[in-house]
Design an enzyme around this catalytic site. Structure first.
Site, PDB file in Angstrom:
ATOM      1  N   ASP A   1     -71.681  21.805  19.773  1.00 58.60           N
ATOM      2  CA  ASP A   1     -71.975  20.341  19.403  1.00 58.60           C
ATOM      3  C   ASP A   1     -72.884  19.458  19.200  1.00 58.60           C
ATOM      4  OD1 ASP A   1     -69.422  19.961  20.579  1.00 58.60           O
ATOM      5  OD2 ASP A   1     -69.698  19.295  22.076  1.00 58.60           O
TER       6      ASP A   1
ATOM      7  N   ASP B   1     -56.653  17.804  24.723  1.00 55.69           N
ATOM      8  CA  ASP B   1     -57.132  17.738  25.623  1.00 55.69           C
ATOM      9  C   ASP B   1     -56.178  17.698  27.624  1.00 55.69           C
ATOM     10  OD1 ASP B   1     -59.249  16.958  24.156  1.00 55.69           O
ATOM     11  OD2 ASP B   1     -59.604  14.974  24.288  1.00 55.69           O
TER      12      ASP B   1
END
Lengths: 251, 208
Positions: free
Chosen positions: A130, A11
């Site tokens: 997602d 990330d």
């Protein structure tokens, strides 16, 4: 024989790694270039950067990170997060990304997938799905999991394949961050419905979860973040474990 | 020495450029261009290619004189040329991606879709696969048999003369993944994305 891939994901926020590898020998724990290099030297089959930069002003930092990383790492580099337009994709590819993953934009504006896969080739277009379970189906979430679209994830996966996506990165929103394992049912279902590779993501807490993602979820590749951070497991350990379970990996 | 990476709008070539520069360091000059005169006077040429067979052939043809210049370089002057991925596929007479499209015709054969055995094999063929070296090739110097290389493609080159095949890879069938015909080399896999072993192949080509 084609090997199953292990993909560590970092990330990145404002050009710095936020959840990173906590190794003692790191010069700078927040440097994405250095961390990506550690992963690729350790046998990562690909590297994934997820740009979680919130503000538009800092967007450009990811281009700089990609540019520097691609000069040091010679395994495929996928970049996702905040990719909205064909021009965004073009910029990332020009900086040295090999694949770009598209999430919210693919739902809101599927032409982006169609247009970019025609322009740059399907091989560099990854659609990130997602999904969250709702009753007996899964629904697509966008905006980093905040917005429920009500769109059926399986139907959407088929649509994205038809639009030219080269791969699907499937994340279970129910499992993400829980460390209880992938949503195997979701992975297996999508994998059986499309003929393009599926990358499993969301929920890995131990090495058996990686095994399950491939053996039970039929994923071609497994993506994980936290088990590789903080030195819990190295990519090498993960590969040796998969190998011991009879899963073909590149060692 | 000058090595030219042909820039003909064939998609993303950043990784090719980065890897060649990494291998060349300061010893060899790597230039990225479609300038015909520069190609003519260069020592070696790299022909990358991403996207579809048709889009690459079209992009090559769109630059006036480029196909003739490359043919003169590789076929008449017999100087070393390396095709990567669709760059290799374009050596063929014909390709069938999108629509039937004529290739460069440098190595007789066709480019057709990989047989996925009714969905048993996912396409594109993406990831690390082992290469089976069936014939010595100059670009495989110090490369061990069964080394892993990074692939991403849905179409395969099927040459008429099997003697040009230097390596295959197993994905639904034995797919041609490397060719050598005199001074012409090609890899279906991406040496630029195949880690240290891929860089070694690039090094071998540069040192030819």
């Amino acid at each position: 024989m084609l090997k199953n891939r292990i993909i560590p994901c970092l990330d990145v926020k404002n050009g710095r790694v936020v959840k990173g590898i906590n190794f003692v020998d790191l010069q700078d724990a927040g440097d994405p270039v250095e961390q990506a290099k550690i992963y690729s030297d350790g046998g990562a089959d690909e590297i994934c950067f997820l740009d979680i930069t919130a503000s538009n002003e800092n967007r450009d930092t990811i281009y700089d990170v990609v540019e520097k990383t691609s000069k040091k790492c010679f395994v495929p580099l996928t970049v996702g997060g905040g990719v909205r337009t064909v021009e965004d994709i073009n910029k990332l590819l020009n900086c040295g990304a090999d694949k770009v993953s598209i999430n919210t934009a693919a739902v809101q504006n599927p032409e982006v997938v169609e247009e970019s896969s025609k322009k740059f080739g399907s091989q560099c277009i990854v659609v990130a799905i997602d999904a969250k379970k709702n009753g007996d189906k899964w629904e697509i979430f966008t905006h980093g999991g905040r917005n429920n679209t009500g769109i059926d994830a399986i139907e959407f996966a088929k649509k994205m394949e038809a639009s030219g996506a080269g791969e699907l990165l499937v994340t279970s929103m129910d499992r993400d961050g829980t460390q209880v394992g992938y949503d195997i049912e979701l992975m297996a279902k999508i994998s059986s419905m499309v003929n393009i590779p599926v990358i499993a993501s969301g929920g890995v807490g131990n090495l058996d979860h990686l095994v399950d993602g491939i053996k039970l979820g039929n994923a071609s590749a497994v993506l994980a973040a936290s088990i590789f951070h903080y030195g819990k497991h190295s990519v090498k350990e993960a590969k040796e474990y998969l190998d011991s379970k009879g899963i073909p990996v590149r060692i | 020495m000058n090595v030219i990476i042909v820039d003909y709008n064939s998609g993303n070539i950043s990784s090719v450029i980065n890897s060649f520069k990494e291998v060349a360091k300061d010893k060899v000059n790597i230039e990225v261009t479609s300038d015909l005169n520069k190609i003519k006077s260069s020592d070696k040429v790299v022909l990358p290619g991403q996207g579809s067979f048709k889009s690459c052939v079209d992009a090559l043809s769109n630059i006036s004189g480029l196909v003739d210049t490359l043919s003169e370089f590789a076929i008449n002057n017999k100087k070393p040329l390396l095709g990567i991925c669709v760059g290799l596929q374009m050596f063929a007479d014909v390709g069938f991606e999108e629509t039937e499209t004529r290739g460069l015709g440098w190595i007789s054969g066709k480019v057709s879709k990989i047989d996925n055995k009714n969905g048993k094999y996912k396409l594109p063929h993406i990831g690390w696969n082992q290469i089976n070296i069936i014939q010595e090739s100059k670009i495989f110097k110090d490369i061990e048999n069964n080394s892993h290389m990074y692939f991403v493609h849905s179409y395969e080159f099927v040459p008429e003369d099997k003697n040009v095949v230097s390596a295959t890879t197993d994905y639904s069938s034995n797919i041609v993944c490397s060719v050598e015909k005199e001074n012409i080399f090609g890899t279906q896999f991406h040496p630029e994305k195949s880690d240290k072993i891929g860089l070694k192949i690039i090094d071998n080509f540069i040192k030819l």
